[in-house]
Design a protein around this motif. Structure first.
Motif, short mmCIF file in Angstrom:
data_model
loop_
_atom_site.label_atom_id
_atom_site.label_comp_id
_atom_site.label_asym_id
_atom_site.label_seq_id
_atom_site.Cartn_x
_atom_site.Cartn_y
_atom_site.Cartn_z
N UNK A 49 0.84 -1.20 0.00
CA UNK A 49 0.00 0.00 0.00
C UNK A 49 0.87 1.26 0.00
N UNK A 50 1.94 1.24 0.79
CA UNK A 50 2.85 2.39 0.81
C UNK A 50 3.45 2.64 -0.57
N UNK A 51 3.83 1.56 -1.26
CA UNK A 51 4.38 1.70 -2.61
C UNK A 51 3.33 2.22 -3.58
N UNK A 52 2.10 1.73 -3.44
CA UNK A 52 1.01 2.21 -4.28
C UNK A 52 0.81 3.72 -4.12
N UNK A 53 0.90 4.18 -2.89
CA UNK A 53 0.72 5.61 -2.61
C UNK A 53 1.89 6.42 -3.16
N UNK A 54 3.11 5.97 -2.91
CA UNK A 54 4.27 6.73 -3.37
C UNK A 54 4.36 6.75 -4.90
N UNK A 55 3.98 5.66 -5.52
CA UNK A 55 3.97 5.62 -7.00
C UNK A 55 2.97 6.61 -7.59
N UNK A 57 2.45 9.50 -6.25
CA UNK A 57 2.90 10.84 -5.91
C UNK A 57 2.66 11.25 -4.47
N UNK A 58 2.16 10.33 -3.64
CA UNK A 58 1.91 10.64 -2.24
C UNK A 58 3.07 10.23 -1.35
N UNK A 59 2.89 10.42 -0.04
CA UNK A 59 3.92 10.07 0.93
C UNK A 59 3.36 9.05 1.91
N UNK A 60 4.03 7.92 2.03
CA UNK A 60 3.58 6.87 2.95
C UNK A 60 4.75 5.97 3.31
N UNK A 61 4.65 5.38 4.48
CA UNK A 61 5.63 4.39 4.90
C UNK A 61 4.93 3.27 5.66
N UNK A 62 5.51 2.10 5.60
CA UNK A 62 4.98 0.94 6.31
C UNK A 62 5.68 0.78 7.65
N UNK A 63 4.90 0.52 8.70
CA UNK A 63 5.46 0.36 10.06
C UNK A 63 4.84 -0.89 10.66
N UNK A 64 5.69 -1.80 11.09
CA UNK A 64 5.18 -3.02 11.72
C UNK A 64 4.67 -2.71 13.12
N UNK A 65 3.46 -3.13 13.42
CA UNK A 65 2.87 -2.83 14.72
C UNK A 65 1.82 -3.87 15.08
N UNK A 66 1.90 -4.37 16.30
CA UNK A 66 0.88 -5.25 16.88
C UNK A 66 0.11 -4.40 17.89
#
Length: 255
Positions: A49-55, A57-66
């Motif tokens: 999803x982060x890659x989909x957003x950045x591709x 033109x947006x800004x996103x990063x993936x963070x592992x969280x429980x």
């Protein structure tokens, strides 16, 4: 002219943002300028999803969280300033009070209730100085009786109540807290559920589930994302302590 629902410069966290409704919310916020952190246990999904957003033109990063683990939430938030928190992560359960085991109850509580608590607690503490916006994803199950959803309904009722409490307690800190209550939404989870439980009859069961909404269909994830986008924007600055059903008339028209 100013663009409506502009979130440029806003920093957002979306829990469970790697699939389904969470993915749609992440995309909606990022499309309108927010810098989105996608919290998820499944890093493959979150990174996709982060890659989909950045591709796009947006800004996103993936963070592992429980979200069920307080330490994991603290580490994921890492004392970073945030403006928007979307408590979306959660799991479903089918069963009534008679056949819901203590283990079932604990699992639902730890993820849906305690998980929301962990994120609310950290999020509020990070927002206290400059304010912010919180959206909790509840459910129509918090408002009406639904067969075989005992533990799930309990958890979403708790989410609704926590929304009201946070909204009341942090008015002076300029923190707005609202919730949304979707009915059935067509996500990959629904398709997987039908494939697993009704092999060969997926189409018929999909229609049966769709028809429980008076509007005659399930919701679309993007429709949920659009509502959350509005509630996170300055256009909704007069809105707090409120739950928004997005349910095709399920709550009010099924009686």
């Amino acid at each position: 002219m100013n663009k409506l629902f502009n979130l440029s410069g806003k920093r957002a966290i979306v829990t469970g943002g790697g699939s389904g409704i969470g993915r749609a919310i992440s995309i909606a916020l990022a499309t309108n300028g927010a810098k989105v952190s996608i919290f998820d246990l499944n890093m493959d999904n979150a990174e996709a999803v982060a890659l989909e957003i950045t591709n796009a033109g947006g800004e996103a990063k993936a963070v592992k969280c429980d979200v069920s683990d307080e330490k994991s939430v603290k580490e994921a938030m890492d004392n970073n300033a945030i403006d928007i928190l979307i408590n979306n992560a959660g799991i479903a359960h089918i069963g009534n009070v008679s056949n819901t085991t203590p283990e079932d109850m604990d699992r639902i509580y730890n993820i849906n209730v305690k998980g929301a608590y962990h994120c609310l607690r950290e999020g509020v503490n990070l927002m206290k100085t400059k304010g912010g916006t919180i959206i909790n994803v509840s459910s129509v199950a918090a408002h009406v009786g639904i067969s075989d959803r005992f533990a799930y309904s309990m958890s979403k009722g708790a989410v609704h109540a926590m929304t009201l409490s946070v909204a009341r307690d942090f008015l002076a800190n300029n923190i707005r807290c609202n919730s949304i209550s979707p009915a059935r939404v067509h996500t990959p989870f629904v398709d997987g559920f039908l494939e697993k439980n009704y092999p060969g009859n997926e189409k018929e069961m999909f229609q049966a589930l769709s028809s429980t909404q008076p509007i005659g269909r399930m919701g679309k994830p993007a429709e949920i994302g659009a509502l959350v986008l509005y509630l996170c924007s300055d256009e909704a600055s007069f809105v707090t302590g409120t739950d928004f059903p997005i349910d095709g008339g399920f709550i009010t028209l099924n009686n």
